[in-house]
Every structure is written in C-alpha cells, then in structure tokens.
Motif scaffolding. Sequence first.
Motif, PDB file in Angstrom:
ATOM      1  N   TYR A  90     -57.211  42.379 104.108  1.00  0.00           N
ATOM      2  CA  TYR A  90     -58.012  43.024 103.066  1.00  0.00           C
ATOM      3  C   TYR A  90     -59.475  42.759 103.407  1.00  0.00           C
ATOM      4  O   TYR A  90     -59.832  41.629 103.770  1.00  0.00           O
ATOM      5  N   CYS A 119     -59.825  41.339  85.434  1.00  0.00           N
ATOM      6  CA  CYS A 119     -60.734  42.428  85.858  1.00  0.00           C
ATOM      7  C   CYS A 119     -60.455  42.657  87.335  1.00  0.00           C
ATOM      8  O   CYS A 119     -61.170  42.169  88.198  1.00  0.00           O
ATOM      9  N   PRO A 122     -61.037  46.518  92.708  1.00  0.00           N
ATOM     10  CA  PRO A 122     -59.991  47.198  93.478  1.00  0.00           C
ATOM     11  C   PRO A 122     -58.865  46.296  93.986  1.00  0.00           C
ATOM     12  O   PRO A 122     -57.955  46.786  94.631  1.00  0.00           O
ATOM     13  N   GLY A 123     -58.935  44.993  93.736  1.00  0.00           N
ATOM     14  CA  GLY A 123     -57.768  44.175  94.080  1.00  0.00           C
ATOM     15  C   GLY A 123     -58.031  43.015  95.033  1.00  0.00           C
ATOM     16  O   GLY A 123     -57.089  42.367  95.479  1.00  0.00           O
ATOM     17  N   GLY A 124     -59.299  42.759  95.341  1.00  0.00           N
ATOM     18  CA  GLY A 124     -59.612  41.655  96.270  1.00  0.00           C
ATOM     19  C   GLY A 124     -59.092  40.311  95.777  1.00  0.00           C
ATOM     20  O   GLY A 124     -58.386  39.600  96.486  1.00  0.00           O
ATOM     21  N   LYS A 125     -59.427  39.988  94.525  1.00  0.00           N
ATOM     22  CA  LYS A 125     -58.990  38.678  93.992  1.00  0.00           C
ATOM     23  C   LYS A 125     -57.484  38.676  93.770  1.00  0.00           C
ATOM     24  O   LYS A 125     -56.832  37.660  93.936  1.00  0.00           O
ATOM     25  N   VAL A 144     -59.051  47.605  83.215  1.00  0.00           N
ATOM     26  CA  VAL A 144     -59.188  48.375  81.971  1.00  0.00           C
ATOM     27  C   VAL A 144     -59.549  49.835  82.248  1.00  0.00           C
ATOM     28  O   VAL A 144     -59.145  50.731  81.499  1.00  0.00           O
ATOM     29  N   ARG A 148     -59.716  53.375  87.923  1.00  0.00           N
ATOM     30  CA  ARG A 148     -59.750  52.333  88.967  1.00  0.00           C
ATOM     31  C   ARG A 148     -58.374  51.706  89.195  1.00  0.00           C
ATOM     32  O   ARG A 148     -58.191  50.899  90.100  1.00  0.00           O
ATOM     33  N   ASP A 187     -63.013  37.808  86.721  1.00  0.00           N
ATOM     34  CA  ASP A 187     -64.055  38.142  87.693  1.00  0.00           C
ATOM     35  C   ASP A 187     -64.851  39.257  87.018  1.00  0.00           C
ATOM     36  O   ASP A 187     -64.591  40.443  87.225  1.00  0.00           O
ATOM     37  N   ALA A 188     -65.812  38.838  86.213  1.00  0.00           N
ATOM     38  CA  ALA A 188     -66.363  39.723  85.188  1.00  0.00           C
ATOM     39  C   ALA A 188     -67.275  40.819  85.744  1.00  0.00           C
ATOM     40  O   ALA A 188     -67.969  40.609  86.747  1.00  0.00           O
ATOM     41  N   PRO A 189     -67.289  41.990  85.060  1.00  0.00           N
ATOM     42  CA  PRO A 189     -68.308  42.986  85.400  1.00  0.00           C
ATOM     43  C   PRO A 189     -69.678  42.348  85.144  1.00  0.00           C
ATOM     44  O   PRO A 189     -69.851  41.641  84.136  1.00  0.00           O
TER      45      PRO A 189
HETATM   46  N1  SAM Z   1     -61.857  41.310  90.867  1.00  0.00           N
HETATM   47  C1  SAM Z   1     -62.160  42.538  91.596  1.00  0.00           C
HETATM   48  C2  SAM Z   1     -61.955  42.299  93.070  1.00  0.00           C
HETATM   49  O1  SAM Z   1     -62.061  41.160  93.516  1.00  0.00           O
HETATM   50  O2  SAM Z   1     -61.612  43.269  93.779  1.00  0.00           O
HETATM   51  C3  SAM Z   1     -63.565  43.026  91.284  1.00  0.00           C
HETATM   52  C4  SAM Z   1     -63.801  43.146  89.828  1.00  0.00           C
HETATM   53  S1  SAM Z   1     -65.353  43.811  89.360  1.00  0.00           S
HETATM   54  C5  SAM Z   1     -66.427  42.506  89.622  1.00  0.00           C
HETATM   55  C6  SAM Z   1     -65.198  43.854  87.620  1.00  0.00           C
HETATM   56  C7  SAM Z   1     -64.115  44.754  87.077  1.00  0.00           C
HETATM   57  O3  SAM Z   1     -64.154  44.657  85.648  1.00  0.00           O
HETATM   58  C8  SAM Z   1     -64.270  46.208  87.418  1.00  0.00           C
HETATM   59  O4  SAM Z   1     -63.091  46.683  88.015  1.00  0.00           O
HETATM   60  C9  SAM Z   1     -64.499  46.888  86.082  1.00  0.00           C
HETATM   61  O5  SAM Z   1     -63.897  48.152  85.994  1.00  0.00           O
HETATM   62  C10 SAM Z   1     -63.875  45.929  85.098  1.00  0.00           C
HETATM   63  N2  SAM Z   1     -64.432  46.025  83.732  1.00  0.00           N
HETATM   64  C11 SAM Z   1     -65.483  46.756  83.316  1.00  0.00           C
HETATM   65  N3  SAM Z   1     -65.651  46.614  81.991  1.00  0.00           N
HETATM   66  C12 SAM Z   1     -64.686  45.793  81.553  1.00  0.00           C
HETATM   67  C13 SAM Z   1     -64.312  45.292  80.284  1.00  0.00           C
HETATM   68  N4  SAM Z   1     -65.003  45.600  79.197  1.00  0.00           N
HETATM   69  N5  SAM Z   1     -63.240  44.489  80.210  1.00  0.00           N
HETATM   70  C14 SAM Z   1     -62.552  44.160  81.314  1.00  0.00           C
HETATM   71  N6  SAM Z   1     -62.851  44.599  82.555  1.00  0.00           N
HETATM   72  C15 SAM Z   1     -63.911  45.407  82.668  1.00  0.00           C
END
Ligand code: SAM
Length: 464
Positions: A90, A119, A122-125, A144, A148, A187-189
């Motif tokens: 990945y 959160c 795309p699936g890294g974590k 959510v 995505r 892994d918050a936005p």
């Molecule tokens: N963890 C992912 C990775 O490692 O591939 C990356 C996650 S990215 C930093 C944050 C994710 O939180 C996004 O996919 C986004 O769509 C989602 N997100 C946005 N608003 C949100 C909300 N209110 N509650 C939960 N997740 C939310």
Amino acid sequence: MKIPSALIDSLIETKGFDKEAFEKVHQSGEQITSIRFNSQKPVDKSTIFFVENSKEVVDVYSVPWNANGYYLSLRPSFTADPLFHGGAYYVQEASSMFLEEGIRQAIDLSQPLRVLDLCAAPGGKSTLLQSAISDKSSLVSNEVIKSRVTVLSENITKWGAANVVVTNNDPKDFQRLPGYFDLIVVDAPCSGSGLFRKDPKAINEWSEQSVEMCSHRQQRILADILPALKDGGTLIYSTCSYSPSEDEEISDWLINDFELDAIQLQLKNEWNIIETTASKSKAKGYRFYPDKLKGEGFFIAAFRKKNLTDSANRESVVKGKSLRLTSKEIDVVKPWVKKWDDFFFIKQNDEVIAIPSHLENDLAMLQSALYIKKAGVKLGVIIRNELIPDHELALSNIINPMTASIEVDKLTALEYLRKQEISIDSNYKGWVLLSYQQIKLGWIKLLSNRINNYYPKEWRIINK
Ligand code: SAM
C-alpha cells in the motif's frame, strides 16, 4: 512555498518547532515516496521496482519505525505495477506508519480484539491495522462519506483479509454499540498543514478559521465515538495537522471531559519524533516534523479509558439477518476455501460470503447497529451447483491454494489489468487465477476457443 504566518506563529512555542528548518524543508519541495508491504502477500522487496525505459533500479530502504515500511528512492508508476493491483503493498506516507508502533505499545495485539478505524478512507490505517491484529481479531473500517467508501472497500479487498467489516456510518451511530471496541483509531479530518509539502495547493485552503472548525469537528467526532470504547480500551487519536488546537489541545480536552488516561510511548532517539506534553493534562503526544525525519507532518496520541465498572461488556447474542447456505450449497463452495470449516457462509442477494466463524456473533451485532458495505470475503454466486467465483475471492488470503492458477509475465499481467484480450498457452479448461510474481490478480476462464477476462470493469487500468 510560503507557509501561512498565522500557522508559524501558532507553532513558535511548540516543542521541537524550528522555524528556519521548517520553512527550509518546505521550500526544498522534496517528495518522499514510501510503501508498506502486505506481510500476507510476500514479494521480493529488493527487485520489484525499476523505472520503465531507463531500467534504473529504485532503491528500497526501511522506514525506521515500521518493519513493513520502505522508502523508494524514486517514484515508480504504481499503476503500471501489477503487484500494486494485487495488494502486495500500500502506498502510504511514512510518518503515519508509526500507528503500528503506537498500538503495539498501547495494547496487547496477541489478544482477540475488536478494533474500529473510524475515519478510514482510503484505507491506509485500516490495512496497517489489519496486518497488525491477530486472525482472531476483527476490524471495523468505517467511512462516513459515502463516495469514499468505494475506494475503501476496494483497498480492503486488495489487502485480502477476511476479518474486516467495512461500514458507512456517522460516528454517533456507533453509540448503538456501547463499550464494544477494545481499540478505536480516530485519524481525524483536519486542516491538513502536515501535508503542505506533498500538496502545496492545500496551503490556499488553510486558514485560522478552518483550524478552528476542524478542532470543533474533531471534538464532536471523539465525543460521539467514546461511548463505543470499552472500559480499559485504547483510543488512538491522530491528525496530519501541526496546529496545537487540533493536537495537544484536543488531548487536554479529552482528559478533562472524559474518563481517559494518556499513554506514554517509548521512542528511539534516532527516530527524531518529538514527544510533547499538553499544557493542562500533561498528556504526551508525538509530533513528526519533516525537517527532523523522513516523513510528512503528523501527530499521534494514545489514551486508555478508565476501568470504572468491573462488569464485562454488555452484549447479547443477536440473531443474524442473512440467509444461511444449505448443506448442498456449502459442498459447492468448500473446495474453493482454505480451511473452510473456520468459516461460516451466508447468502446476500444470491452472493455467497465467507465470514470467519469466530465473528459470527460480532457480525450479527454490527448488522443490527450499522450499515455494512462489505464483510468477510465474497466467494461468488452459485448457479446450477457451480460457483461463479468473485474477484474478492481471487484477491483474498482464504482461497484454497490448490485452485488452478497460471503465472504470467508483466506484459500479460498489464493486458489483463486493462481488461484486454490475453493469450495463454494451456490446455486447461475452466476458472483459473492469474498471478504475477505469485501475487493473484484475478480470474480468467479458459474455454476451448477463447479466454474470458474477468477483471472487474470498474477496476481496470484505463491510462495507456
Ligand atoms: N485514515 C485514512 C487513511 O489512513 O487512509 C485517512 C483518513 S482522513 C485523514 C479523514 C477521514 O475522515 C476522511 O476519509 C473523511 O472523509 C472522514 N471524515 C470527514 N468528516 C468526518 C466526520 N464528521 N466524521 C467522521 N469522519 C469524517
């Protein structure tokens, strides 16, 4: 590249922040490429990459804090690498691979755990978490935003594991599962300043208001999800923002408003990760600065929910809604699955799905509370006592290793992935797995007069 002065000002007091080095490393524009290998789909790490045409070898060297993580000295075309499509690795930013070290220190991963990646797209974590947990554990990978979830499901399918459930829910929906998870990763936005070097355009979207908005959203997400963490369970919070109000101040807020203790992690000096201390709670957090290590900006902190009750988690056996297979149907699918008696089989819209047996009750609980996009491994549909195998089965780690397969060269593999006609010299007839460097890519069907390419249309490579 001009870093917003309001961001610099907010960081002046932050431990480890070196304004000059920070600005310089952003000016340098250096691009770092890193990948994390899938330990369940082993390949020869030293020879897999070379740059087309020049035949130049890409150096592959380790990410210090993750045993499966590697930097690449050049960025190859991943699209043109069949191993990428087969889920052998990945492409992931190196700093965020520290999550594995964080959870190894914070929780006993040899135990059967219920893990939530809240959160996830795309699936890294999620792929990292899946590799780190035991087979007896389960991972709920949630996103959510509906649009995505597709890419998340695709990446989970490529990774090949059966113990993952992909859901599409709002964080507050998880309150229907009180005290359910042993480990929750948020892994918050965030405002995204940690990725400015990778994506300079993101600077234009950055503002103090967006940092504040993100900070509020992060609090809302965490407050919504915490009831789903069991007493004594572990919470991991991370962002790719440098802003203290999205990082250490969130730690302070968590410790102040919830029954949580901060967990201190052990770092090796040579990693150059900076341990910070939140001003009020003294909670430890971990900052990744690109001028100090080979990776982008990242923050991570770990917490344990206090053990306030000695009662076990409230849970009851919930009856599953899905249809079970008849014994005749089970006989049809058995030969396709390695250790088939470790699984139970359900049918949804005629599609047969294999779920690890130990997740039977979990699946029923999750089904009663969440919108499930994907669970376990889709095996295919049964038509006239035969299984028409699904692409998920081809990419999964549960497929019977005795399944007929043909190893092809890179050119043929790429023709297959483009869903073109391929030619193969074989007298075999029927369903066959196509593999490249032993990594399964998908199904073909050998007929007497032609070969059918069953690579999913929506996954095919469309560039030249
Ligand atoms: N963890 C992912 C990775 O490692 O591939 C990356 C996650 S990215 C930093 C944050 C994710 O939180 C996004 O996919 C986004 O769509 C989602 N997100 C946005 N608003 C949100 C909300 N209110 N509650 C939960 N997740 C939310």
